[in-house]
Write a protein that holds these residues in place. Sequence first.
Motif, PDB file in Angstrom:
ATOM      1  N   SER A   1      38.553  38.552  39.089  1.00 43.79           N
ATOM      2  CA  SER A   1      37.176  38.401  39.548  1.00 43.79           C
ATOM      3  C   SER A   1      37.071  38.739  41.037  1.00 43.79           C
ATOM      4  O   SER A   1      36.120  39.375  41.482  1.00 43.79           O
ATOM      5  CB  SER A   1      36.705  36.971  39.286  1.00 43.79           C
ATOM      6  N   LEU A   2      38.065  38.347  41.787  1.00 51.19           N
ATOM      7  CA  LEU A   2      38.068  38.584  43.234  1.00 51.19           C
ATOM      8  C   LEU A   2      38.122  40.075  43.562  1.00 51.19           C
ATOM      9  O   LEU A   2      37.346  40.582  44.377  1.00 51.19           O
ATOM     10  CB  LEU A   2      39.287  37.881  43.849  1.00 51.19           C
ATOM     11  N   LEU A   3      39.004  40.793  42.886  1.00 48.96           N
ATOM     12  CA  LEU A   3      39.167  42.225  43.179  1.00 48.96           C
ATOM     13  C   LEU A   3      37.970  43.026  42.693  1.00 48.96           C
ATOM     14  O   LEU A   3      37.495  43.924  43.372  1.00 48.96           O
ATOM     15  CB  LEU A   3      40.436  42.769  42.517  1.00 48.96           C
ATOM     16  N   ASN A   4      37.482  42.706  41.495  1.00 44.40           N
ATOM     17  CA  ASN A   4      36.408  43.502  40.908  1.00 44.40           C
ATOM     18  C   ASN A   4      35.020  42.980  41.236  1.00 44.40           C
ATOM     19  O   ASN A   4      34.034  43.593  40.869  1.00 44.40           O
ATOM     20  CB  ASN A   4      36.581  43.566  39.389  1.00 44.40           C
ATOM     21  N   GLN A   5      34.962  41.796  41.878  1.00 45.21           N
ATOM     22  CA  GLN A   5      33.674  41.171  42.188  1.00 45.21           C
ATOM     23  C   GLN A   5      32.793  41.061  40.950  1.00 45.21           C
ATOM     24  O   GLN A   5      31.600  41.403  40.972  1.00 45.21           O
ATOM     25  CB  GLN A   5      32.961  41.939  43.316  1.00 45.21           C
ATOM     26  N   ARG A   6      33.423  40.585  39.886  1.00 44.62           N
ATOM     27  CA  ARG A   6      32.681  40.343  38.641  1.00 44.62           C
ATOM     28  C   ARG A   6      32.772  38.861  38.292  1.00 44.62           C
ATOM     29  O   ARG A   6      33.751  38.208  38.638  1.00 44.62           O
ATOM     30  CB  ARG A   6      33.285  41.177  37.507  1.00 44.62           C
ATOM     31  N   PRO A   7      31.780  38.336  37.567  1.00 43.54           N
ATOM     32  CA  PRO A   7      31.819  36.928  37.205  1.00 43.54           C
ATOM     33  C   PRO A   7      33.115  36.591  36.466  1.00 43.54           C
ATOM     34  O   PRO A   7      33.566  37.361  35.628  1.00 43.54           O
ATOM     35  CB  PRO A   7      30.609  36.752  36.270  1.00 43.54           C
ATOM     36  N   SER A   8      33.661  35.465  36.826  1.00 44.89           N
ATOM     37  CA  SER A   8      34.920  35.035  36.235  1.00 44.89           C
ATOM     38  C   SER A   8      34.683  34.396  34.875  1.00 44.89           C
ATOM     39  O   SER A   8      33.637  33.811  34.635  1.00 44.89           O
ATOM     40  CB  SER A   8      35.569  34.021  37.162  1.00 44.89           C
ATOM     41  N   ASN A   9      35.628  34.493  33.980  1.00 44.81           N
ATOM     42  CA  ASN A   9      35.552  33.671  32.773  1.00 44.81           C
ATOM     43  C   ASN A   9      36.665  32.626  32.770  1.00 44.81           C
ATOM     44  O   ASN A   9      37.033  32.079  31.743  1.00 44.81           O
ATOM     45  CB  ASN A   9      35.563  34.510  31.493  1.00 44.81           C
ATOM     46  N   LYS A  10      37.155  32.362  33.972  1.00 44.96           N
ATOM     47  CA  LYS A  10      38.264  31.433  34.162  1.00 44.96           C
ATOM     48  C   LYS A  10      37.726  30.155  34.792  1.00 44.96           C
ATOM     49  O   LYS A  10      36.806  30.204  35.610  1.00 44.96           O
ATOM     50  CB  LYS A  10      39.247  32.095  35.121  1.00 44.96           C
TER      51      LYS A  10
END
Lengths: 190, 190
Positions: B83-92
């Motif tokens: 999520s950090l690298l891709n700046q996408r919402p996490s599912n974690k």
Amino acid sequence: MRELKSIFDQIFREFSEEVVSLFSEAFKQKGLKKGEYFLREGRICNHIGFIKNGAMMCYYLKDGKRYIDEFSLDYEFITDYSSLLNQRPSNKNIQCIEGTEIFIISKDKLNDLYKKNNVEFERLGRTMAEQLYLQWHEKSKSLLMDNATERYIKLIENRTELPQRVPQYLIAEYLGITPESLSRVRKGIS
Amino acid sequence: MRELKSIFDQIFREFSEEVVSLFSEAFKQKGLKKGEYFLREGRICNHIGFIKNGAMMCYYLKDGKRYIDEFSLDYEFITDYSSLLNQRPSNKNIQCIEGTEIFIISKDKLNDLYKKNNVEFERLGRTMAEQLYLQWHEKSKSLLMDNATERYIKLIENRTELPQRVPQYLIAEYLGITPESLSRVRKGIS
DNA sequence: CGTTCAGTTGACTAAGGTCAATTCCCGTGG
DNA sequence: CCACGGGAATTGACCTTAGTCAACTGAACG
């Protein structure tokens, strides 16, 4: 390695001409026949390969059983990073599934590049390691959370060429199931 | 963050004073209670944590079932790198299993450091990414090749404190089996 | 004491493995 | 062009491993 440079120009767009040139020039090209090995268990892995065209697989042997870790096709990198980084004998085998033309860089040449203390080059190394991490983290998640059918569906969705180029019993070994099970999985979803 | 600096001095021995200082100073300390979340599903992960003391777990939810991806104890990093690298919402989800004191660095501060174009700093990033990759590659291999009993034995050998600090039903979720199965596995090997 | 929750145990089920037989596909030689 | 051989894939019957569900035990705590 002019040919390789023009490939890397596509892949490493955010990096400078100079870095991509230096990187490309450090590779040598080699041809491998179907069935030939790029790396054999017990040896220290001192190279990274980049496949120009062809198909390879990485596998481990345990109790006489083969477990396929990874398939690599055209324009993919291949190595045993663990053996390369730690300079310890590999327990991985890397073998050609098709006749393969491959570009190879040695660990020493790679380290020479890192030693140049070029920020961009380190960044390239970091980017590659980050991508590897993401890929394997995703694979771990899938092995933990998905059953054989779900893993197969993800595979054919994400790597469409694989089933066309690789026999089904190898796909099964990659998914961690038997060829018989894969056959039943396929029957179940079609 | 003088305290953090002296910890990082131990961990990042091959890096210069200056780099370790800059890195340490970019962190803030925070306290989290047992049960509190460091990251929740659906949010973009903009931080990396380093646990001073305590215990956390990362888990995913799928079909109402929880799958534990990772445990992190004292002196371990924790984040959703993807999520950090891709700046996408996490599912974690990242949640405290114990009360935890944690040092936190934001993505922006980290990028500021990378932007300094300091070779050493990039190298630190590369080294961390490489270690992460090795760790997850090993975990994938184990999930592919080892059965539940073997995975449990590896776990208690490699991470001796875990079973003492983490309840057994969470260990089971981490191994990808039910608490009942783990109970039987333990019965079988003792 | 009684409540609560982790852990264990038992009976049954489901997913995938094993082994053997059969069918399919494809390349080669007559 | 056809027949044959051999490996890949499928199918069937049975087995093993782990999952499910429910009951029970045991320790921790008010």
